[in-house]
Design an enzyme around this catalytic site. Structure first.
Site, PDB file in Angstrom:
ATOM      1  N   CYS A  62      53.735  14.963 108.069  1.00 36.32           N
ATOM      2  CA  CYS A  62      53.838  16.019 107.060  1.00 36.32           C
ATOM      3  C   CYS A  62      52.591  16.898 107.068  1.00 36.32           C
ATOM      4  CB  CYS A  62      54.132  15.416 105.685  1.00 36.32           C
ATOM      5  SG  CYS A  62      54.747  16.640 104.489  1.00 36.32           S
ATOM      6  N   HIS A 114      58.634  12.352 106.234  1.00 34.37           N
ATOM      7  CA  HIS A 114      57.878  11.155 105.841  1.00 34.37           C
ATOM      8  C   HIS A 114      58.553   9.898 106.389  1.00 34.37           C
ATOM      9  CE1 HIS A 114      54.746  12.680 103.086  1.00 34.37           C
ATOM     10  NE2 HIS A 114      55.579  13.697 102.986  1.00 34.37           N
ATOM     11  N   GLU A 136      57.426   6.980 106.738  1.00 36.48           N
ATOM     12  CA  GLU A 136      57.082   5.753 106.006  1.00 36.48           C
ATOM     13  C   GLU A 136      58.076   5.430 104.896  1.00 36.48           C
ATOM     14  OE1 GLU A 136      55.273   8.976 103.472  1.00 36.48           O
ATOM     15  OE2 GLU A 136      55.603   8.623 105.612  1.00 36.48           O
TER      16      GLU A 136
END
Length: 267
Positions: free
Chosen positions: A130, A231, A233
């Site tokens: 990001c 993102h 994660e």
């Protein structure tokens, strides 16, 4: 996953350790118990993704004199993750400030620029997430759209309130990214209002959204550089990006590790 073991070198057994991955962090006001102080902060999902992929996660808060600190820090790392966060200051790419651009965080910008420059010099593997991808683009001489709704006419990439949006991107076949997650349409988690405008030097676009927004870049050189605008994660499937970095970091460590000398110094 990277497993531990041992190898025989010069008559001594050397334990093979897991690769050490540095993750950049915020410096934010944080409350804990009776304390309310500035502290290094990064959501747990980032370092969980690293450790679940076989790496050792080390947090890297902004440092004073980043040009001096970055080489010392990088000497102890095998891979680098530039994490998400607030907007990159537009002064770094020569643009006037948009009214909705976040207040400047010069300490973090300078720290991540120094870390990225040092990682590039070492050919250390880098995953940029990001904001991290935007840092890479600016570091390579590119520019950013400061507020995508002005350009694309949509708020779909940042819903607000800490709620990640689900968006689609098309991953280019034959790319490193496709090797990790597959080519074609991917559903990803987004939370950003800025994006790549002019592409930085030596970068190739390897994913775009249906409205043409750059959603992944890769370095065109022989090092390992992968940046994604979303993102990973936040998505268990996307943790394959972390596993890919950890594998590259293990290879980097194997290449850069200096074997001890077998020669004995006689008196």
């Amino acid at each position: 996953m990277v497993s531990s073991g041992s190898d025989q070198r010069g008559g001594a057994v050397a334990q093979t350790r897991r690769p050490v991955i540095g993750l950049t962090t915020y410096l934010e006001q944080a409350a804990q118990g009776v304390w309310n102080v500035r502290a290094a902060f990064l959501p747990e999902v980032y370092f969980d993704a690293v450790t679940a992929s076989g790496g050792i996660a080390v947090l890297l808060p902004p440092q004073p004199a980043p040009e001096d600190a970055a080489p010392a820090v990088l000497d102890g790392l095998d891979g680098l993750i530039l994490t998400g966060g607030v907007d990159v200051q537009p002064e770094l790419y020569g643009a006037p400030r948009h009214p909705l651009t976040d207040p400047a965080r010069a300490d973090r910008d300078a720290w991540e620029m120094a870390l990225f420059a040092g990682a590039e010099e070492r050919r250390m593997p880098v995953l940029a997430i990001c904001r991290g991808m935007q840092v890479v683009n600016v570091a390579r001489g590119g520019t950013l759209h400061q507020h995508l709704p002005d350009v694309l006419g949509t708020e779909k990439y940042r819903l607000g309130g800490g709620l990640f949006a689900t968006n689609s991107t098309e991953v280019e076949a034959g790319s490193r990214l496709a090797d990790l997650v597959g080519a074609g349409r991917q559903e990803v988690h987004s939370y950003h209002h800025q994006g790549v405008d002019r592409l930085g030097d030596g970068l190739a676009v390897t994913a775009r959204t249906d409205d043409g927004l750059v959603y992944a870049v890769e370095g065109m050189g022989d090092g390992y550089l992968l940046g994604v605008q979303w993102h990973p994660e936040q998505n268990l499937d996307d943790r394959r990006l972390f596993a890919g970095l950890v594998r590259e970091a293990a290879d980097y460590r194997a290449r850069s590790r200096t074997a001890p000398s077998n020669q004995e110094v006689s008196a």
